[in-house]
Design a protein around this motif. Sequence first.
Motif, PDB file in Angstrom:
ATOM      1  N   GLN A  65       0.835  -1.212   0.000  1.00 20.78           N
ATOM      2  CA  GLN A  65       0.000   0.000   0.000  1.00 20.78           C
ATOM      3  C   GLN A  65       0.869   1.260   0.000  1.00 20.78           C
ATOM      4  N   ASP A  73       4.380   9.197 -10.078  1.00 20.27           N
ATOM      5  CA  ASP A  73       3.126   9.125 -10.821  1.00 20.27           C
ATOM      6  C   ASP A  73       3.270   8.173 -12.010  1.00 20.27           C
ATOM      7  N   GLN A  87      -3.431  -5.572  -7.076  1.00 22.60           N
ATOM      8  CA  GLN A  87      -4.554  -4.919  -7.747  1.00 22.60           C
ATOM      9  C   GLN A  87      -5.456  -4.207  -6.742  1.00 22.60           C
ATOM     10  N   TYR A  89      -4.718  -2.891  -3.761  1.00 16.26           N
ATOM     11  CA  TYR A  89      -4.146  -1.666  -3.207  1.00 16.26           C
ATOM     12  C   TYR A  89      -3.986  -0.582  -4.265  1.00 16.26           C
ATOM     13  N   GLY A  91      -6.155  -0.135  -6.572  1.00 15.12           N
ATOM     14  CA  GLY A  91      -7.509   0.398  -6.632  1.00 15.12           C
ATOM     15  C   GLY A  91      -7.813   1.326  -5.477  1.00 15.12           C
ATOM     16  N   GLN A  92      -7.296   1.037  -4.295  1.00 19.46           N
ATOM     17  CA  GLN A  92      -7.558   1.878  -3.126  1.00 19.46           C
ATOM     18  C   GLN A  92      -7.074   3.309  -3.316  1.00 19.46           C
ATOM     19  N   VAL A  93      -5.948   3.470  -3.993  1.00 20.84           N
ATOM     20  CA  VAL A  93      -5.359   4.811  -4.131  1.00 20.84           C
ATOM     21  C   VAL A  93      -5.495   5.343  -5.556  1.00 20.84           C
ATOM     22  N   ASN A  94      -6.330   4.663  -6.343  1.00 21.71           N
ATOM     23  CA  ASN A  94      -6.612   5.098  -7.721  1.00 21.71           C
ATOM     24  C   ASN A  94      -5.366   5.156  -8.598  1.00 21.71           C
ATOM     25  N   ARG A  95      -4.443   4.230  -8.359  1.00 19.97           N
ATOM     26  CA  ARG A  95      -3.273   4.143  -9.235  1.00 19.97           C
ATOM     27  C   ARG A  95      -3.601   3.196 -10.379  1.00 19.97           C
ATOM     28  N   PRO A  96      -3.414   3.594 -11.615  1.00 20.83           N
ATOM     29  CA  PRO A  96      -3.682   2.681 -12.731  1.00 20.83           C
ATOM     30  C   PRO A  96      -2.796   1.442 -12.639  1.00 20.83           C
TER      31      PRO A  96
END
Length: 334
Positions: A65, A73, A87, A89, A91-96
């Motif tokens: 995380q 970025d 996948q 984690y 999704g939790q922080v909106n990282r592609p």
Amino acid sequence: MIRINKNESPLRPLSNEQLADIIQQATFNFYPDDEYNRFKTAYAKYFNLKPTQITAGNGSDELIQKLMLIMPDGPVLTLNPDFFMYQAYAGQVNRPIEFVDAEDDLTFNLDTILQRIDDVRPAFFIMSNPHNPTGHQYSLPFLTAIADKMKAIGGYFVIDEAYLDFGEAYEIDLAPHILQMRTLSKAFGIAGLRLGVLIGTEETIQRIQRIEHPYPLNTITLYIAIYMFEHEKMTASFIEEQRRLAIKLRNIFESKVSDIIKIYPSATNFVLTKGEAAHSLGKYIQEHGFLPRLYDEPNMADYVRYSIATDEQLDQLAEIIKNWRIQYDLSKEA
């Protein structure tokens, strides 16, 4: 139900007496400043590292995380399949997140990985080695090629070595863009205490520590981990026992069903199986008191995974497999 679906240790590394003594000594009424430093010193000595090359967290999950938060970025790239929490984690922080898809036999082609890195230009690439769920350990030249490619594009390479204590040790030359992630949940047998470790150059570890909690680990966890790494021979002996159980598990499946079920070679504490017969066996084992990993994911529907158990439990498992095999052979004759 005997749980063999989460790749946990069936053994505890410490006796009740040892635990009682450790807890009595634990100064849990104080913040664990000194204990955290003492743990890093003991861990570093055990693995021939420097304490400044290490940061720790509440399991490797927290470290994953943190990487999703602290890395530059851009997307993260990983294998498909691999540890599902990458996948989650992301999704939790909106990282592609992007993927390198496996071949039909769940292998990964190095050229395909390198091409995907060129195409995606990820901020970092993360993969497990040995690989989860196949158990395959990738070679040092394989890892080095990925590390070199990530350096060329200005990204980081994170190697998740959760199962390395069951595989073959290797030394990759640490550079600022390379991180190795480890856990004490598998071979060290303290999954419930939640302790993960991230190893890198001092420069990179300092970058990660910018978002480290003041006290990332609780006092009891630290005291237990300190005890284990300050008693090196005891801990090394425990690891060897875990490795022995892993070999026994593999031998059971190889000797009893490898002629009718695909058994993946494994450098971990689990065995992955595939096929129609594999699923039949998994259901039979579940009906007889053991809980294997049966997958919900569509691309893993034909697979079943089993992790280690105690000697007695593995003997029971072997007998269950033997009885299933008799029924299977009779059904084929019929």
